[in-house]
Design a protein around this motif. Structure first.
Motif, short mmCIF file in Angstrom:
data_model
loop_
_atom_site.label_atom_id
_atom_site.label_comp_id
_atom_site.label_asym_id
_atom_site.label_seq_id
_atom_site.Cartn_x
_atom_site.Cartn_y
_atom_site.Cartn_z
N ASN A 1 41.23 29.61 45.08
CA ASN A 1 42.14 28.59 44.57
C ASN A 1 42.96 29.08 43.39
N THR A 2 42.40 29.97 42.58
CA THR A 2 43.11 30.47 41.41
C THR A 2 43.51 31.93 41.55
N CYS A 3 43.10 32.56 42.65
CA CYS A 3 43.36 33.99 42.89
C CYS A 3 42.75 34.87 41.80
N GLN A 4 41.61 34.46 41.26
CA GLN A 4 40.93 35.23 40.23
C GLN A 4 39.72 35.94 40.83
N VAL A 5 39.58 37.22 40.49
CA VAL A 5 38.45 38.03 40.95
C VAL A 5 37.80 38.65 39.72
N THR A 6 36.48 38.53 39.62
CA THR A 6 35.76 39.14 38.51
C THR A 6 34.51 39.84 39.03
N TYR A 7 34.09 40.87 38.31
CA TYR A 7 32.78 41.48 38.55
C TYR A 7 32.05 41.48 37.21
N ALA A 8 30.89 40.81 37.17
CA ALA A 8 30.12 40.66 35.93
C ALA A 8 31.04 40.11 34.83
N GLU A 9 31.89 39.15 35.22
CA GLU A 9 32.83 38.47 34.33
C GLU A 9 33.97 39.35 33.84
N HIS A 10 34.07 40.57 34.36
CA HIS A 10 35.22 41.43 34.05
C HIS A 10 36.31 41.17 35.09
N PRO A 11 37.51 40.79 34.67
CA PRO A 11 38.57 40.50 35.64
C PRO A 11 39.06 41.75 36.36
N LEU A 12 39.37 41.59 37.64
CA LEU A 12 39.95 42.67 38.43
C LEU A 12 41.39 42.30 38.74
N HIS A 13 42.29 43.23 38.53
CA HIS A 13 43.71 43.01 38.82
C HIS A 13 44.04 43.74 40.12
N LEU A 14 44.15 42.96 41.19
CA LEU A 14 44.29 43.54 42.52
C LEU A 14 45.71 43.34 43.06
N THR A 15 46.11 44.25 43.94
CA THR A 15 47.35 44.05 44.68
C THR A 15 47.11 42.98 45.74
N PRO A 16 48.17 42.38 46.30
CA PRO A 16 47.97 41.37 47.35
C PRO A 16 47.13 41.89 48.52
N LYS A 17 47.33 43.13 48.94
CA LYS A 17 46.58 43.64 50.09
C LYS A 17 45.11 43.89 49.71
N GLU A 18 44.86 44.39 48.49
CA GLU A 18 43.48 44.56 48.03
C GLU A 18 42.77 43.21 47.95
N TYR A 19 43.49 42.21 47.48
CA TYR A 19 42.95 40.86 47.38
C TYR A 19 42.54 40.36 48.77
N SER A 20 43.44 40.50 49.75
CA SER A 20 43.15 40.04 51.10
C SER A 20 42.00 40.81 51.73
N LEU A 21 41.93 42.10 51.45
CA LEU A 21 40.86 42.94 51.99
C LEU A 21 39.51 42.52 51.43
N LEU A 22 39.46 42.28 50.12
CA LEU A 22 38.20 41.86 49.50
C LEU A 22 37.78 40.48 50.02
N GLU A 23 38.73 39.59 50.19
CA GLU A 23 38.41 38.26 50.72
C GLU A 23 37.82 38.37 52.13
N LEU A 24 38.43 39.23 52.96
CA LEU A 24 37.91 39.41 54.31
C LEU A 24 36.48 39.92 54.30
N LEU A 25 36.18 40.89 53.45
CA LEU A 25 34.82 41.43 53.37
C LEU A 25 33.84 40.38 52.86
N LEU A 26 34.26 39.58 51.89
CA LEU A 26 33.38 38.53 51.36
C LEU A 26 33.08 37.48 52.42
N ARG A 27 34.09 37.08 53.16
CA ARG A 27 33.90 36.05 54.18
C ARG A 27 33.11 36.59 55.38
N SER A 28 32.97 37.90 55.47
CA SER A 28 32.19 38.50 56.57
C SER A 28 30.69 38.49 56.29
N HIS A 29 30.30 38.19 55.02
CA HIS A 29 28.88 38.04 54.66
C HIS A 29 28.04 39.26 55.06
N GLY A 30 28.56 40.46 54.80
CA GLY A 30 27.80 41.66 55.09
C GLY A 30 27.98 42.22 56.48
#
Length: 224
Positions: A137-166
């Motif tokens: 909803n906010t297009c925010q990505v963090t790891y251990a509360e550290h923000p990640l600044h991703l390109t649109p394609k990196e963002y979409s790729l990470l979302e796909l992997l997360l929604r795949s649940h392993g």
């Protein structure tokens, strides 16, 4: 998320596609109803943006055919007609929402998000994997509360992997889901984006094998 835009006005289609792509959607475009139907038969879409006045197959007939075929993909109709009767005809044909041209882009994208949320009500609003947090909803990505600044394609790729649940995603599946049909790169492009995404995750403190390569198959998120 993959969206189909069926609109014969090139100016409107280009402006709307660019806006949606900036918000990390994958957009396929067709300029007539029959071409749009070919896309529906070839790909799975989360949403269809459908002009009413289309050559070859009009939007009302398109929507009726879609529902008769058993496809329940959300449909948002775009039209220059602004009468109650026209809206009733569109909704009765199976549309889920109806926007009159000229439309306000922020309002239209808000309606798109609402329809996508309705279609994915079972999905959690924030995706998490161990210490990785992803808020669509906010297009925010963090790891251990550290923000990640991703390109649109990196963002979409990470979302796909997360929604795949392993589950493993092959390179060909990633290409099909993250690139529009008229702009597909080679599989090496997937390797490059994976490499860059891993680098940003490691810089935020993630283990180097958080995105695991399953040799000969593809990629998945690894549970540590």
């Amino acid at each position: 998320m993959r969206i189909l835009l069926v609109e014969d006005d090139q100016r409107i289609a280009k402006a709307l596609a660019e806006t949606l792509q900036d918000q990390h959607y994958i957009v396929d475009m067709a300029t007539d109803g029959e071409a749009g139907w070919d896309f529906v038969e070839a790909f799975n879409y989360k949403l269809i943006l459908l002009d009413v006045m289309l050559p070859k197959l009009d939007g009302i007939s398109f929507c009726q055919r879609l529902r008769r075929s058993g496809k329940m993909t959300p449909v948002l109709m775009l039209t220059a007609k602004d009468t109650s009767n026209d809206k009733v005809i569109g909704l009765d044909a199976g549309a889920d929402d109806y926007v009159v041209k000229p439309f306000d882009l922020p309002e239209l994208t808000a309606r798109i998000r609402a329809l996508l949320r309705r279609g994915n009500s079972s999905l959690p609003p924030v995706l998490e994997w161990e210490r990785l947090s992803f808020d669509p909803n906010t297009c925010q990505v963090t790891y251990a509360e550290h923000p990640l600044h991703l390109t649109p394609k990196e963002y979409s790729l990470l979302e796909l992997l997360l929604r795949s649940h392993g589950r493993v995603q092959s390179r060909s599946a990633i290409l099909e889901q993250l690139w529009s049909w008229d702009d597909p790169p080679g599989e090496d492009a997937v390797k490059v984006h994976i490499k860059d995404l891993r680098k940003k995750l490691r810089a935020a403190g993630a283990p180097p094998d958080l995105i695991q390569t399953v040799y000969g198959i593809g990629y998945r998120l690894k549970q540590n």
